[in-house]
Motif scaffolding. Structure first.
Motif, PDB file in Angstrom:
ATOM      1  N   PHE A  89       0.823  -1.205   0.000  1.00  0.00           N
ATOM      2  CA  PHE A  89       0.000   0.000   0.000  1.00  0.00           C
ATOM      3  C   PHE A  89       0.859   1.258   0.000  1.00  0.00           C
ATOM      4  O   PHE A  89       0.516   2.253  -0.637  1.00  0.00           O
ATOM      5  CB  PHE A  89      -0.975  -0.010   1.189  1.00  0.00           C
ATOM      6  N   ARG A  90       1.998   1.211   0.696  1.00  0.00           N
ATOM      7  CA  ARG A  90       2.906   2.353   0.668  1.00  0.00           C
ATOM      8  C   ARG A  90       3.433   2.540  -0.753  1.00  0.00           C
ATOM      9  O   ARG A  90       3.501   3.654  -1.257  1.00  0.00           O
ATOM     10  CB  ARG A  90       4.051   2.121   1.644  1.00  0.00           C
ATOM     11  N   ALA A  91       3.809   1.444  -1.411  1.00  0.00           N
ATOM     12  CA  ALA A  91       4.303   1.519  -2.790  1.00  0.00           C
ATOM     13  C   ALA A  91       3.218   2.050  -3.727  1.00  0.00           C
ATOM     14  O   ALA A  91       3.493   2.885  -4.599  1.00  0.00           O
ATOM     15  CB  ALA A  91       4.787   0.147  -3.256  1.00  0.00           C
ATOM     16  N   LEU A  92       1.973   1.599  -3.547  1.00  0.00           N
ATOM     17  CA  LEU A  92       0.869   2.096  -4.382  1.00  0.00           C
ATOM     18  C   LEU A  92       0.629   3.583  -4.163  1.00  0.00           C
ATOM     19  O   LEU A  92       0.289   4.302  -5.103  1.00  0.00           O
ATOM     20  CB  LEU A  92      -0.423   1.324  -4.101  1.00  0.00           C
ATOM     21  N   ALA A  93       0.788   4.028  -2.928  1.00  0.00           N
ATOM     22  CA  ALA A  93       0.591   5.452  -2.642  1.00  0.00           C
ATOM     23  C   ALA A  93       1.654   6.303  -3.327  1.00  0.00           C
ATOM     24  O   ALA A  93       1.398   7.453  -3.678  1.00  0.00           O
ATOM     25  CB  ALA A  93       0.617   5.698  -1.131  1.00  0.00           C
ATOM     26  N   LEU A  94       2.834   5.727  -3.540  1.00  0.00           N
ATOM     27  CA  LEU A  94       3.954   6.468  -4.102  1.00  0.00           C
ATOM     28  C   LEU A  94       4.154   6.269  -5.600  1.00  0.00           C
ATOM     29  O   LEU A  94       4.761   7.117  -6.253  1.00  0.00           O
ATOM     30  CB  LEU A  94       5.246   6.070  -3.375  1.00  0.00           C
ATOM     31  N   GLY A  95       3.675   5.146  -6.132  1.00  0.00           N
ATOM     32  CA  GLY A  95       3.967   4.822  -7.530  1.00  0.00           C
ATOM     33  C   GLY A  95       2.757   4.406  -8.325  1.00  0.00           C
ATOM     34  O   GLY A  95       1.648   4.273  -7.796  1.00  0.00           O
ATOM     35  N   ASP A  96       2.970   4.173  -9.611  1.00  0.00           N
ATOM     36  CA  ASP A  96       1.916   3.720 -10.518  1.00  0.00           C
ATOM     37  C   ASP A  96       1.588   2.255 -10.249  1.00  0.00           C
ATOM     38  O   ASP A  96       2.498   1.430 -10.100  1.00  0.00           O
ATOM     39  CB  ASP A  96       2.371   3.841 -11.980  1.00  0.00           C
ATOM     40  N   ALA A  97       0.304   1.932 -10.233  1.00  0.00           N
ATOM     41  CA  ALA A  97      -0.116   0.551 -10.020  1.00  0.00           C
ATOM     42  C   ALA A  97       0.490  -0.378 -11.069  1.00  0.00           C
ATOM     43  O   ALA A  97       0.866  -1.517 -10.766  1.00  0.00           O
ATOM     44  CB  ALA A  97      -1.643   0.455 -10.040  1.00  0.00           C
ATOM     45  N   ALA A  98       0.593   0.097 -12.306  1.00  0.00           N
ATOM     46  CA  ALA A  98       1.126  -0.724 -13.396  1.00  0.00           C
ATOM     47  C   ALA A  98       2.607  -1.034 -13.217  1.00  0.00           C
ATOM     48  O   ALA A  98       3.120  -1.951 -13.850  1.00  0.00           O
ATOM     49  CB  ALA A  98       0.900  -0.020 -14.736  1.00  0.00           C
ATOM     50  N   ARG A  99       3.282  -0.293 -12.362  1.00  0.00           N
ATOM     51  CA  ARG A  99       4.696  -0.570 -12.090  1.00  0.00           C
ATOM     52  C   ARG A  99       4.881  -1.248 -10.726  1.00  0.00           C
ATOM     53  O   ARG A  99       5.786  -2.053 -10.555  1.00  0.00           O
ATOM     54  CB  ARG A  99       5.505   0.717 -12.154  1.00  0.00           C
ATOM     55  N   VAL A 100       4.047  -0.895  -9.780  1.00  0.00           N
ATOM     56  CA  VAL A 100       4.152  -1.484  -8.441  1.00  0.00           C
ATOM     57  C   VAL A 100       3.796  -2.973  -8.479  1.00  0.00           C
ATOM     58  O   VAL A 100       4.529  -3.811  -7.937  1.00  0.00           O
ATOM     59  CB  VAL A 100       3.238  -0.740  -7.442  1.00  0.00           C
ATOM     60  N   ALA A 101       2.683  -3.309  -9.095  1.00  0.00           N
ATOM     61  CA  ALA A 101       2.204  -4.695  -9.078  1.00  0.00           C
ATOM     62  C   ALA A 101       3.209  -5.684  -9.674  1.00  0.00           C
ATOM     63  O   ALA A 101       3.426  -6.751  -9.086  1.00  0.00           O
ATOM     64  CB  ALA A 101       0.848  -4.796  -9.770  1.00  0.00           C
ATOM     65  N   PRO A 102       3.839  -5.381 -10.810  1.00  0.00           N
ATOM     66  CA  PRO A 102       4.817  -6.346 -11.331  1.00  0.00           C
ATOM     67  C   PRO A 102       5.998  -6.576 -10.385  1.00  0.00           C
ATOM     68  O   PRO A 102       6.448  -7.715 -10.227  1.00  0.00           O
ATOM     69  CB  PRO A 102       5.287  -5.715 -12.641  1.00  0.00           C
ATOM     70  N   LEU A 103       6.483  -5.527  -9.753  1.00  0.00           N
ATOM     71  CA  LEU A 103       7.580  -5.730  -8.801  1.00  0.00           C
ATOM     72  C   LEU A 103       7.110  -6.547  -7.608  1.00  0.00           C
ATOM     73  O   LEU A 103       7.849  -7.395  -7.097  1.00  0.00           O
ATOM     74  CB  LEU A 103       8.157  -4.396  -8.338  1.00  0.00           C
ATOM     75  N   ASP A 104       5.885  -6.307  -7.163  1.00  0.00           N
ATOM     76  CA  ASP A 104       5.307  -7.105  -6.083  1.00  0.00           C
ATOM     77  C   ASP A 104       5.255  -8.575  -6.479  1.00  0.00           C
ATOM     78  O   ASP A 104       5.460  -9.454  -5.653  1.00  0.00           O
ATOM     79  CB  ASP A 104       3.901  -6.577  -5.751  1.00  0.00           C
ATOM     80  N   LYS A 105       5.017  -8.832  -7.744  1.00  0.00           N
ATOM     81  CA  LYS A 105       4.916 -10.220  -8.218  1.00  0.00           C
ATOM     82  C   LYS A 105       6.273 -10.888  -8.359  1.00  0.00           C
ATOM     83  O   LYS A 105       6.350 -12.062  -8.738  1.00  0.00           O
ATOM     84  CB  LYS A 105       4.133 -10.293  -9.538  1.00  0.00           C
ATOM     85  N   LEU A 106       7.346 -10.176  -8.060  1.00  0.00           N
ATOM     86  CA  LEU A 106       8.634 -10.858  -7.956  1.00  0.00           C
ATOM     87  C   LEU A 106       8.590 -11.884  -6.828  1.00  0.00           C
ATOM     88  O   LEU A 106       9.464 -12.742  -6.725  1.00  0.00           O
ATOM     89  CB  LEU A 106       9.769  -9.852  -7.724  1.00  0.00           C
ATOM     90  N   SER A 107       7.530 -11.812  -6.014  1.00  0.00           N
ATOM     91  CA  SER A 107       7.323 -12.844  -4.998  1.00  0.00           C
ATOM     92  C   SER A 107       7.237 -14.222  -5.651  1.00  0.00           C
ATOM     93  O   SER A 107       7.652 -15.221  -5.052  1.00  0.00           O
ATOM     94  CB  SER A 107       6.055 -12.564  -4.190  1.00  0.00           C
ATOM     95  N   VAL A 108       6.752 -14.300  -6.881  1.00  0.00           N
ATOM     96  CA  VAL A 108       6.683 -15.568  -7.609  1.00  0.00           C
ATOM     97  C   VAL A 108       8.094 -16.140  -7.774  1.00  0.00           C
ATOM     98  O   VAL A 108       8.320 -17.336  -7.581  1.00  0.00           O
ATOM     99  CB  VAL A 108       6.010 -15.365  -8.992  1.00  0.00           C
ATOM    100  N   VAL A 109       9.019 -15.293  -8.125  1.00  0.00           N
ATOM    101  CA  VAL A 109      10.408 -15.708  -8.300  1.00  0.00           C
ATOM    102  C   VAL A 109      10.980 -16.172  -6.958  1.00  0.00           C
ATOM    103  O   VAL A 109      11.631 -17.219  -6.871  1.00  0.00           O
ATOM    104  CB  VAL A 109      11.244 -14.551  -8.899  1.00  0.00           C
ATOM    105  N   LEU A 110      10.730 -15.385  -5.917  1.00  0.00           N
ATOM    106  CA  LEU A 110      11.236 -15.736  -4.591  1.00  0.00           C
ATOM    107  C   LEU A 110      10.621 -17.035  -4.078  1.00  0.00           C
ATOM    108  O   LEU A 110      11.311 -17.845  -3.440  1.00  0.00           O
ATOM    109  CB  LEU A 110      10.989 -14.588  -3.615  1.00  0.00           C
TER     110      LEU A 110
END
Length: 145
Positions: A89-110
């Motif tokens: 939510f902090r990332a969404l408040a600061l950045g674009d959803a279209a950029r925040v969500a893909p980085l969040d999905k690096l959880s798939v890699v982890l």
């Protein structure tokens, strides 16, 4: 229909759809709101919804059958989820959803890496190539030229 409801792929794709909605709805909802307050509201809604499902479906009795080990790991998972949501939510408040969500999905890699390392799960070479492509794709989508 029963086969569909028993398919992990069905539920995983449904989860992805709801996760996408989550990002868009949260981005709009967090506008002008403290991200921690927004996370709290979201958490209360999730608690109420899951409690209603648990009690309405008669599954609440299952709470008594949880082992101490399960409770410990579920509590730790809950703490990790809370930390993830606060950061998201902090990332969404600061950045674009279209950029925040893909980085969040690096959880798939982890998850792939940790699943192999800690849980002994095995992935084939094509699976690992997919993991690398997911990582590369998330970074490329988040990249701002």
């Amino acid at each position: 229909m029963t086969a569909l409801l028993q398919s992990w792929r069905f539920w995983a794709l449904l989860s992805a759809g709801f996760a996408a909605l989550t990002a868009i709805l949260a981005k709009v909802g967090v506008a002008g709101v403290n991200p921690d307050v927004a996370t709290f509201v979201r958490t209360v809604v999730i608690l109420a919804l899951t409690a209603a499902i648990l009690f309405a479906s008669g599954q609440a009795a299952g709470l008594a059958g949880l082992s101490g080990r399960s409770v410990g790991f579920l509590v730790a998972s809950g703490l990790a989820t809370g930390a993830s949501w606060l950061c998201y939510f902090r990332a969404l408040a600061l950045g674009d959803a279209a950029r925040v969500a893909p980085l969040d999905k690096l959880s798939v890699v982890l998850v792939a890496i940790l699943g192999a390392w800690l849980l002994g799960e095995s992935l084939t070479l094509p699976n690992w190539i997919g993991v690398v492509l997911i990582a590369a794709g998330a970074v490329l989508v988040a990249y701002r030229a």
